[in-house]
Scaffold this active site. Sequence first.
Site, PDB file in Angstrom:
ATOM      1  N   GLU A   1      -3.061  10.113   3.372  1.00 11.05           N
ATOM      2  CA  GLU A   1      -4.229  10.245   4.242  1.00 11.05           C
ATOM      3  C   GLU A   1      -4.224  11.684   4.747  1.00 11.05           C
ATOM      4  OE1 GLU A   1      -5.572   6.545   6.350  1.00 11.05           O
ATOM      5  OE2 GLU A   1      -3.411   6.268   6.499  1.00 11.05           O
ATOM      6  N   GLU A  53       0.844  -1.202   0.000  1.00 11.15           N
ATOM      7  CA  GLU A  53       0.000   0.000   0.000  1.00 11.15           C
ATOM      8  C   GLU A  53       0.873   1.244   0.000  1.00 11.15           C
ATOM      9  OE1 GLU A  53      -3.631  -0.266   2.480  1.00 11.15           O
ATOM     10  OE2 GLU A  53      -3.107   1.728   3.223  1.00 11.15           O
ATOM     11  N   ASP A  76       0.176   5.337   0.637  1.00  6.62           N
ATOM     12  CA  ASP A  76      -0.933   6.152   1.148  1.00  6.62           C
ATOM     13  C   ASP A  76      -0.699   7.640   1.151  1.00  6.62           C
ATOM     14  OD1 ASP A  76      -2.639   4.103   2.310  1.00  6.62           O
ATOM     15  OD2 ASP A  76      -1.004   3.768   3.714  1.00  6.62           O
TER      16      ASP A  76
END
Length: 285
Positions: free
Chosen positions: A112, A108, A110
């Site tokens: 955020e 993953e 990311d």
Amino acid sequence: MIFMDWNSRFIIIFLVVNLSLNVVAAQQDENVSFWQNYGLPWGTAHVQVLDQNTQVQLTLDQYTGSAGFKSLQTFGSGWFSMKIKMPQKDSTGVITTFYLRSEGKWDEVDFELLGGNGKERPYVVHTNLITNGETGREQQFHLWFDPTADFHNYTILWNSHQVVWFVDNKPVRVFKNNGGSFPRQAVSVIGTIWNGTWTSNGAPVNWNEGPFAAYYTGFGVNACPTQSINGSHCSDDSTNYWWDAPKYWSLNPHQMKLYHYVRSKYMVYDYCSKNPTIPECHVDP
Ligand SMILES: *[C@@H]1O[C@H](CO)[C@@H](O)[C@H](O)[C@H]1NC(C)=O
Ligand SMILES: *[C@@H]1O[C@H](CO)[C@@H](O)[C@H](O)[C@H]1NC(C)=O
Ligand SMILES: *[C@@H]1O[C@H](CO)[C@@H](O)[C@H](O)[C@H]1NC(C)=O
Ligand SMILES: *[C@@H]1O[C@H](CO)[C@@H](O)[C@H](O)[C@H]1NC(C)=O
């Protein structure tokens, strides 16, 4: 030049880099229909597709969990860019995401975007990279703009040489492929809104300020579609994939300057400072 303060120096560096990055930006198709590359596998509740399918609104209130969208295909490399406007008002505890995630073994990458009130709880860009389930590589940044006032570009460059996180074309983080941990699975591209108190040192979401609405636009995808990264047709193929050309294998000198400037001024958390023995923490971009 000698008498220039840091800010004006930054502006000049910034102009030069912007010029050289426009070539890249032009290839991002602005008005691509959401439905061409994305779908709603988690249902349509709290998702609205707006503005002739060129914009998506995700909303969160205290009665529903997360809402989100996901790419129709999976990819093995690319220049993944999304324009996002974070929820307005006090969005403490609300998380607006844009990320790449594999289906099988857990890789993953990311972005955020952590809500706040823009004052004592500033908005935070939280980045992470997970390889084969191995997590804990967080780096966080404050922003040099109000991310709730307008759309800004959040971009992940991923090829077989590096992963780079860009905010408005400024590289804020680089993870080099050094032969060690590196994302190696085909990934989906995902956008979600959800809530979690880990983002705010336990400060709760102020639901009275809700519903919270995040906006996304820019649904063109510059990426190599594949079911599996195996066979590596998604890497080192700069004929078909411009983000794989040697100029994307490392930052150029202008980008390096921006990278060091942004990190020295805006980075607020770095997992490397907790454990400086991690090998990847010693790799110079
Ligand atoms: C994209 O769409 C917006 C509004 O729908 C329009 O104003 C703009 O001119 C379009 N841009 C391009 C490049 O077609
Ligand atoms: C985001 O990128 C687009 C090109 O895709 C550019 O036109 C726009 O100015 C960028 N926005 C910001 C806030 O940098
Ligand atoms: C999100 O908010 C809801 C409603 O208050 C709460 O039940 C849930 O536990 C929260 N989720 C997280 C991850 O904090
Ligand atoms: C890639 O292919 C090889 C040989 O077909 C196989 O052994 C390996 O497990 C595959 N790796 C992935 C990540 O699919």
